[in-house]
Design a protein around this motif. Structure first.
Motif, short mmCIF file in Angstrom:
data_model
loop_
_atom_site.label_atom_id
_atom_site.label_comp_id
_atom_site.label_asym_id
_atom_site.label_seq_id
_atom_site.Cartn_x
_atom_site.Cartn_y
_atom_site.Cartn_z
N GLU A 335 13.40 -0.84 30.17
CA GLU A 335 12.16 -0.07 30.05
C GLU A 335 10.96 -0.80 30.64
N GLY A 336 11.08 -2.12 30.75
CA GLY A 336 9.98 -2.89 31.31
C GLY A 336 8.77 -2.91 30.39
N ALA A 337 7.57 -2.84 30.97
CA ALA A 337 6.33 -2.94 30.20
C ALA A 337 6.20 -1.83 29.16
N LEU A 338 6.81 -0.67 29.43
CA LEU A 338 6.70 0.46 28.49
C LEU A 338 7.39 0.17 27.15
N SER A 339 8.26 -0.84 27.14
CA SER A 339 9.00 -1.13 25.91
C SER A 339 8.10 -1.62 24.78
N ILE A 340 6.89 -2.08 25.10
CA ILE A 340 6.01 -2.62 24.05
C ILE A 340 5.03 -1.57 23.54
N LEU A 341 5.11 -0.35 24.07
CA LEU A 341 4.21 0.72 23.64
C LEU A 341 4.97 1.72 22.79
N VAL A 342 4.40 2.08 21.62
CA VAL A 342 5.03 3.08 20.77
C VAL A 342 4.92 4.45 21.43
N LYS A 343 5.86 5.32 21.09
CA LYS A 343 5.88 6.66 21.66
C LYS A 343 4.65 7.45 21.26
N GLU A 344 4.34 7.40 19.95
CA GLU A 344 3.15 8.05 19.42
C GLU A 344 2.61 7.20 18.27
N ALA A 345 1.31 7.22 18.10
CA ALA A 345 0.69 6.51 16.97
C ALA A 345 1.02 7.24 15.67
N PRO A 346 1.09 6.53 14.54
CA PRO A 346 0.86 5.09 14.46
C PRO A 346 2.10 4.24 14.78
N TYR A 347 3.33 4.83 14.62
CA TYR A 347 4.51 3.98 14.83
C TYR A 347 5.74 4.85 15.07
N GLU A 348 5.66 5.73 16.04
CA GLU A 348 6.83 6.52 16.40
C GLU A 348 7.51 5.87 17.60
N LEU A 349 8.75 5.48 17.42
CA LEU A 349 9.49 4.75 18.44
C LEU A 349 10.33 5.69 19.29
N ASP A 350 10.59 5.29 20.55
CA ASP A 350 11.56 6.05 21.32
C ASP A 350 12.96 5.56 20.97
N GLU A 351 13.98 6.21 21.52
CA GLU A 351 15.36 5.90 21.13
C GLU A 351 15.76 4.47 21.49
N LEU A 352 15.30 3.97 22.63
CA LEU A 352 15.69 2.63 23.04
C LEU A 352 14.99 1.56 22.20
N GLN A 353 13.75 1.82 21.81
CA GLN A 353 13.06 0.89 20.91
C GLN A 353 13.75 0.84 19.55
N THR A 354 14.17 2.00 19.06
CA THR A 354 14.91 2.04 17.79
C THR A 354 16.23 1.29 17.93
N LEU A 355 16.91 1.49 19.05
CA LEU A 355 18.15 0.75 19.32
C LEU A 355 17.91 -0.75 19.26
N PHE A 356 16.88 -1.22 19.93
CA PHE A 356 16.60 -2.66 19.96
C PHE A 356 16.32 -3.21 18.57
N LEU A 357 15.42 -2.55 17.83
CA LEU A 357 15.01 -3.09 16.54
C LEU A 357 16.14 -3.03 15.52
N PHE A 358 16.87 -1.91 15.48
CA PHE A 358 17.94 -1.80 14.48
C PHE A 358 19.10 -2.73 14.81
N SER A 359 19.40 -2.89 16.09
CA SER A 359 20.56 -3.70 16.48
C SER A 359 20.36 -5.19 16.22
N ARG A 360 19.16 -5.61 15.88
CA ARG A 360 18.95 -7.01 15.51
C ARG A 360 19.79 -7.37 14.29
N ALA A 361 20.12 -6.37 13.48
CA ALA A 361 20.89 -6.62 12.25
C ALA A 361 22.39 -6.53 12.47
N ASP A 362 22.83 -6.13 13.66
CA ASP A 362 24.25 -5.87 13.88
C ASP A 362 25.14 -7.07 13.59
N THR A 363 24.66 -8.27 13.92
CA THR A 363 25.48 -9.47 13.72
C THR A 363 25.40 -10.00 12.30
#
Length: 389
Positions: A335-363
């Protein structure tokens, strides 16, 4: 290895594919793609209705023996069912813990009375379950659980705390590993209890995650009770039963998980094309490695299909957990630079941002990588046990 499908298998594929096409319409069509890791909050009640619709048509607990309300599908047909379900875009099912974990455990280790009481309601999606394993001081080290249960007349009285309890806020029952022998330690003295959630002695508190959602919960038991006969496998045999449950968790359905992973990888590639990062040769190499890793996961799953996974479950967990965590990191690079911007305020994430944050717990969840490596080293390779305090 590759599965070989008979004419009967292909007829079954046509049956489930046709049914999904005919039924994922109207209000259910809006559920396509809903749910999944990090997004279990999406349309939960509607997905529950969909699951009950499936059950009424005989598409619940399809791997179970016919005598327990299932279809008694062969391994090949189970694979077909999960693959076709994933490919159809149907929503994540809400009955996973009952259908894939507790149900097979009861079929294998439960009494006739326990099976008669609980299995029909799991098949009908009338009762939902959660898993009471991890504790604040016993995460991946399940043998360190401190929750206690004492037999008082015709009831077990349960006291303690569980954590990271998925979907406890929606469940009516919890299968709980508790210490039932005073003075016992480690694997000894544990029992596998079936405890009702809706009672004064049980408190469920949601845990707010990085994704802004709360699939996980803390569950507190304060003189909570359950019937004396609701212990699976007999008192003191909880470790054996709990390990059986974990084995079932990583069975045939992992092939459907990989189809979902493939869809996520396709989403990462599409994001890279859109952002222009696909022109980076390092990123393209990472995408190729991700594809190769997914094929390895698939081949391992095919090699170990069927029943309780035993020690193969540790290998399976290691393979997919690290791969999926790395895919989340790849998604942010795509996603590049867009990965650090939320989809909508205050904290609506896109699918890839959700993937990144949730997958931190996978291990970590479902048994940490470190514990899985110890299991493989000690029980498969026969290496000396790790020193423990």
């Amino acid at each position: 290895m590759e599965l070989t499908y008979s004419a009967e298998d292909e007829a079954f594929r046509a049956e489930i594919r046709t049914w999904l096409e005919a039924n994922l319409t109207g209000k259910f069509a809006e559920l396509r793609g809903k749910g999944g890791s990090g997004r279990e909050h999406e349309a939960f009640e509607e997905r529950l209705e969909w699951n009950r619709h499936m059950a009424a048509a005989g598409w619940s607990c399809v791997a179970w023996p016919v005598e327990y309300g299932g279809r008694g599908l062969t391994i090949a047909q189970q694979v077909i069912f999960h693959e076709e379900y994933a490919r159809s875009g149907a929503p994540a099912r809400v009955n996973h813990l009952g259908e894939e974990l507790l149900g097979p455990t009861l079929i294998e280790h439960g009494t006739a009375e326990q099976k008669a009481r609980f299995l029909p309601k799991i098949v009908a999606v009338e009762e939902l379950w959660c898993q009471g394993y991890s504790e604040p001081g016993a995460g991946s080290d399940l043998a360190a659980v401190a929750t206690q249960a004492r037999l008082n007349g015709d009831q077990w009285v349960v006291n303690g705390q569980k954590v990271w309890t998925s979907l406890a806020q929606h469940a009516q029952w919890c299968f709980v590993v508790a210490r039932t022998e005073e003075g016992s330690s480690r694997h000894a003295g544990l029992s596998y209890l079936l405890v009702p959630i809706d009672q004064p002695g049980v408190e469920v508190r949601p845990i707010l995650q990085l994704t802004g959602t709360s699939e996980f919960n803390e569950v507190f038991f304060t003189d909570a009770t359950t019937a004396a006969d609701l212990v699976v496998g007999g008192a003191g045999n909880g470790w054996k039963v709990a390990m059986a449950t974990l084995g079932f968790e990583r069975g045939v359905s992992t092939l459907a998980q990989q189809i979902a992973f493939r869809a996520e990888l396709d989403g990462v590639i599409e994001a890279a094309k859109k952002s222009g990062t696909i022109d980076d040769p390092i990123l393209r190499d990472a995408i190729v490695r991700a594809h190769q890793g997914l094929e390895i996961i698939r081949l391992h799953a095919l090699r170990t299909l069927g029943g309780e996974q035993g020690l193969n479950a540790s290998v399976t967990k290691l393979l997919w957990a690290r791969w999926h965590r790395d895919l989340g990191e790849l998604a942010m690079a795509a996603e590049g630079a867009l990965s650090i911007l939320v989809k909508e305020a205050p904290y609506e994430l896109d699918e890839l941002q959700t993937l990144f944050l949730f997958s931190r717990a996978d291990t970590l969840y479902g048994g940490s990588d470190e514990v899985q490596r110890n299991v493989i080293a000690e029980r498969i390779l026969g290496l000396p046990r790790e020193a423990r305090a």
